[in-house]
Design a protein around this motif. Sequence first.
Motif, PDB file in Angstrom:
ATOM      1  N   ARG A   1       0.831  -1.200   0.000  1.00  0.00           N
ATOM      2  CA  ARG A   1       0.000   0.000   0.000  1.00  0.00           C
ATOM      3  C   ARG A   1       0.871   1.257   0.000  1.00  0.00           C
ATOM      4  NH1 ARG A   1      -4.335  -0.686   4.297  1.00  0.00           N
ATOM      5  NH2 ARG A   1      -5.072  -2.360   2.982  1.00  0.00           N
ATOM      6  N   LYS A   2       1.971   1.199   0.733  1.00  0.00           N
ATOM      7  CA  LYS A   2       2.889   2.333   0.796  1.00  0.00           C
ATOM      8  C   LYS A   2       3.543   2.568  -0.563  1.00  0.00           C
ATOM      9  CE  LYS A   2       6.980   3.946   3.220  1.00  0.00           C
ATOM     10  NZ  LYS A   2       7.985   3.636   4.202  1.00  0.00           N
ATOM     11  N   ARG A   3       3.801   1.504  -1.316  1.00  0.00           N
ATOM     12  CA  ARG A   3       4.482   1.607  -2.604  1.00  0.00           C
ATOM     13  C   ARG A   3       3.511   1.624  -3.785  1.00  0.00           C
ATOM     14  NH1 ARG A   3       9.746   2.793  -2.520  1.00  0.00           N
ATOM     15  NH2 ARG A   3      10.370   1.240  -3.995  1.00  0.00           N
ATOM     16  N   ASP A   4       2.214   1.765  -3.542  1.00  0.00           N
ATOM     17  CA  ASP A   4       1.206   1.701  -4.594  1.00  0.00           C
ATOM     18  C   ASP A   4       1.468   2.728  -5.687  1.00  0.00           C
ATOM     19  OD1 ASP A   4      -1.161   0.864  -5.867  1.00  0.00           O
ATOM     20  OD2 ASP A   4      -2.263   2.510  -4.934  1.00  0.00           O
ATOM     21  N   HIS A   5       1.753   3.964  -5.320  1.00  0.00           N
ATOM     22  CA  HIS A   5       2.000   5.010  -6.310  1.00  0.00           C
ATOM     23  C   HIS A   5       3.296   4.748  -7.059  1.00  0.00           C
ATOM     24  CE1 HIS A   5      -1.382   7.076  -4.702  1.00  0.00           C
ATOM     25  NE2 HIS A   5      -0.870   6.987  -3.491  1.00  0.00           N
TER      26      HIS A   5
ATOM     27  N   PHE B   1       4.022  14.115 -22.212  1.00  0.00           N
ATOM     28  CA  PHE B   1       4.068  13.287 -23.412  1.00  0.00           C
ATOM     29  C   PHE B   1       2.812  12.441 -23.572  1.00  0.00           C
ATOM     30  CE2 PHE B   1       8.861  13.592 -23.295  1.00  0.00           C
ATOM     31  CZ  PHE B   1       8.928  14.441 -24.387  1.00  0.00           C
ATOM     32  N   LEU B   2       2.317  11.902 -22.467  1.00  0.00           N
ATOM     33  CA  LEU B   2       1.135  11.048 -22.551  1.00  0.00           C
ATOM     34  C   LEU B   2      -0.133  11.854 -22.847  1.00  0.00           C
ATOM     35  CD1 LEU B   2       2.068   8.601 -19.703  1.00  0.00           C
ATOM     36  CD2 LEU B   2       1.945   8.064 -22.134  1.00  0.00           C
ATOM     37  N   ILE B   3      -0.225  13.058 -22.309  1.00  0.00           N
ATOM     38  CA  ILE B   3      -1.357  13.927 -22.654  1.00  0.00           C
ATOM     39  C   ILE B   3      -1.270  14.307 -24.131  1.00  0.00           C
ATOM     40  CG2 ILE B   3      -2.335  16.235 -22.318  1.00  0.00           C
ATOM     41  CD1 ILE B   3      -1.599  15.925 -19.341  1.00  0.00           C
ATOM     42  N   TRP B   4      -0.074  14.641 -24.571  1.00  0.00           N
ATOM     43  CA  TRP B   4       0.132  14.966 -25.979  1.00  0.00           C
ATOM     44  C   TRP B   4      -0.307  13.796 -26.867  1.00  0.00           C
ATOM     45  CZ3 TRP B   4       3.538  12.106 -28.945  1.00  0.00           C
ATOM     46  CH2 TRP B   4       3.636  12.511 -30.266  1.00  0.00           C
ATOM     47  N   GLY B   5       0.111  12.577 -26.512  1.00  0.00           N
ATOM     48  CA  GLY B   5      -0.272  11.409 -27.300  1.00  0.00           C
ATOM     49  C   GLY B   5      -1.767  11.167 -27.289  1.00  0.00           C
ATOM     50  N   THR B   6      -2.395  11.328 -26.147  1.00  0.00           N
ATOM     51  CA  THR B   6      -3.843  11.142 -26.036  1.00  0.00           C
ATOM     52  C   THR B   6      -4.582  12.143 -26.916  1.00  0.00           C
ATOM     53  OG1 THR B   6      -3.579  10.392 -23.755  1.00  0.00           O
ATOM     54  CG2 THR B   6      -5.786  11.047 -24.434  1.00  0.00           C
ATOM     55  N   LEU B   7      -4.184  13.409 -26.828  1.00  0.00           N
ATOM     56  CA  LEU B   7      -4.829  14.436 -27.652  1.00  0.00           C
ATOM     57  C   LEU B   7      -4.559  14.225 -29.133  1.00  0.00           C
ATOM     58  CD1 LEU B   7      -4.188  17.623 -25.494  1.00  0.00           C
ATOM     59  CD2 LEU B   7      -6.358  16.426 -25.855  1.00  0.00           C
TER      60      LEU B   7
ATOM     61  N   PHE C   1      -2.587   6.593 -17.992  1.00  0.00           N
ATOM     62  CA  PHE C   1      -1.233   6.794 -17.477  1.00  0.00           C
ATOM     63  C   PHE C   1      -0.862   8.274 -17.376  1.00  0.00           C
ATOM     64  CE2 PHE C   1      -0.721   2.269 -18.427  1.00  0.00           C
ATOM     65  CZ  PHE C   1      -0.206   1.869 -17.208  1.00  0.00           C
ATOM     66  N   SER C   2      -1.458   9.122 -18.211  1.00  0.00           N
ATOM     67  CA  SER C   2      -1.222  10.558 -18.025  1.00  0.00           C
ATOM     68  C   SER C   2      -1.873  11.024 -16.728  1.00  0.00           C
ATOM     69  CB  SER C   2      -1.739  11.361 -19.217  1.00  0.00           C
ATOM     70  OG  SER C   2      -3.135  11.267 -19.341  1.00  0.00           O
ATOM     71  N   ALA C   3      -3.048  10.493 -16.410  1.00  0.00           N
ATOM     72  CA  ALA C   3      -3.715  10.841 -15.144  1.00  0.00           C
ATOM     73  C   ALA C   3      -2.905  10.341 -13.950  1.00  0.00           C
ATOM     74  CB  ALA C   3      -5.126  10.258 -15.114  1.00  0.00           C
ATOM     75  N   ILE C   4      -2.329   9.158 -14.053  1.00  0.00           N
ATOM     76  CA  ILE C   4      -1.489   8.614 -12.974  1.00  0.00           C
ATOM     77  C   ILE C   4      -0.306   9.545 -12.717  1.00  0.00           C
ATOM     78  CG2 ILE C   4       0.191   6.776 -12.463  1.00  0.00           C
ATOM     79  CD1 ILE C   4      -1.873   4.827 -13.704  1.00  0.00           C
ATOM     80  N   ASN C   5       0.333  10.003 -13.785  1.00  0.00           N
ATOM     81  CA  ASN C   5       1.480  10.893 -13.621  1.00  0.00           C
ATOM     82  C   ASN C   5       1.071  12.261 -13.088  1.00  0.00           C
ATOM     83  OD1 ASN C   5       4.071   9.632 -14.452  1.00  0.00           O
ATOM     84  ND2 ASN C   5       2.813   9.069 -16.199  1.00  0.00           N
ATOM     85  N   LEU C   6      -0.066  12.773 -13.515  1.00  0.00           N
ATOM     86  CA  LEU C   6      -0.544  14.043 -12.971  1.00  0.00           C
ATOM     87  C   LEU C   6      -0.866  13.908 -11.487  1.00  0.00           C
ATOM     88  CD1 LEU C   6      -2.802  15.357 -15.857  1.00  0.00           C
ATOM     89  CD2 LEU C   6      -0.632  16.308 -15.079  1.00  0.00           C
ATOM     90  N   TYR C   7      -1.429  12.770 -11.099  1.00  0.00           N
ATOM     91  CA  TYR C   7      -1.727  12.522  -9.691  1.00  0.00           C
ATOM     92  C   TYR C   7      -0.428  12.426  -8.881  1.00  0.00           C
ATOM     93  CZ  TYR C   7      -3.638  10.355  -5.503  1.00  0.00           C
ATOM     94  OH  TYR C   7      -3.979  10.083  -4.211  1.00  0.00           O
ATOM     95  N   ALA C   8       0.560  11.730  -9.428  1.00  0.00           N
ATOM     96  CA  ALA C   8       1.851  11.627  -8.742  1.00  0.00           C
ATOM     97  C   ALA C   8       2.496  12.999  -8.609  1.00  0.00           C
ATOM     98  CB  ALA C   8       2.773  10.683  -9.513  1.00  0.00           C
ATOM     99  N   LEU C   9       2.415  13.795  -9.654  1.00  0.00           N
ATOM    100  CA  LEU C   9       2.980  15.134  -9.616  1.00  0.00           C
ATOM    101  C   LEU C   9       2.276  16.002  -8.574  1.00  0.00           C
ATOM    102  CD1 LEU C   9       4.993  17.119 -10.854  1.00  0.00           C
ATOM    103  CD2 LEU C   9       3.279  17.645 -12.581  1.00  0.00           C
ATOM    104  N   SER C  10       0.966  15.884  -8.498  1.00  0.00           N
ATOM    105  CA  SER C  10       0.235  16.685  -7.499  1.00  0.00           C
ATOM    106  C   SER C  10       0.584  16.252  -6.077  1.00  0.00           C
ATOM    107  CB  SER C  10      -1.272  16.596  -7.727  1.00  0.00           C
ATOM    108  OG  SER C  10      -1.775  15.335  -7.348  1.00  0.00           O
ATOM    109  N   ARG C  11       0.780  14.959  -5.855  1.00  0.00           N
ATOM    110  CA  ARG C  11       1.167  14.470  -4.529  1.00  0.00           C
ATOM    111  C   ARG C  11       2.552  14.992  -4.141  1.00  0.00           C
ATOM    112  NH1 ARG C  11      -0.976  10.240  -1.863  1.00  0.00           N
ATOM    113  NH2 ARG C  11       1.091   9.547  -1.246  1.00  0.00           N
TER     114      ARG C  11
END
Length: 137
Positions: free
Chosen positions: A10-14, A91-97, A115-125
Motif C-alpha cells: 500500500r505504501k508503494r502503490d504510487h 508526453f502522454l497527454i500529448w499522445g492522447t490528444l 497513465f497521463s492521469a497517474i502521472n498528474l496525480y503523482a505530480l500533485s502528490r
Amino acid sequence: MGGSLVKRLRKRDHWFAEWWSSMLLISVGIYGFCSPDHFVIQQSFIDGFVKVIPIYLWESLFIIVGLFQCCALNCESLLGRGLAAFFASSFLIWGTLNIAVYGQWHFSLLAWGVFSAINLYALSRILRGLEKNYESL
C-alpha cells in the motif's frame, strides 16, 4: 507477516503506478523504432502534432523519459520523480490528444489517458508534499 506485506504494498502503490507508466513510455518508443509503419504508431506520432519534430526524435524522447522515470523511482528522489512525472504526463497527454484529434479511437487512447492521469496525480502528490509525508511513515 501478511499485514506488513499489505502495508508495504500500500505504501508503494504510487511507485508501482509510476513504474508501469515508465514501462509504457519505453515500450511505445521501442515499438515505434521496431514497427514505424504500424497504424497505431502512425496515429500516435506522425499524424497531427508531430509534424514539428521527426518521428525518431519523438520515439527517442519517449524512451529517455521512460528511463528517467524508472531511474528516479529506483533512486527514490522526489525531485526526480516530480520532473519525470511532469515530462511523462506531458508526453502522454500529448499522445492522447493527438490520437483523439487526428486519429481514430484505439485502445492506446485509453491507456495513454489513464497513465497521463497517474502521472498528474503523482505530480500533485509530490508538489503538495504528500508523497514526502507518506513515505516517512
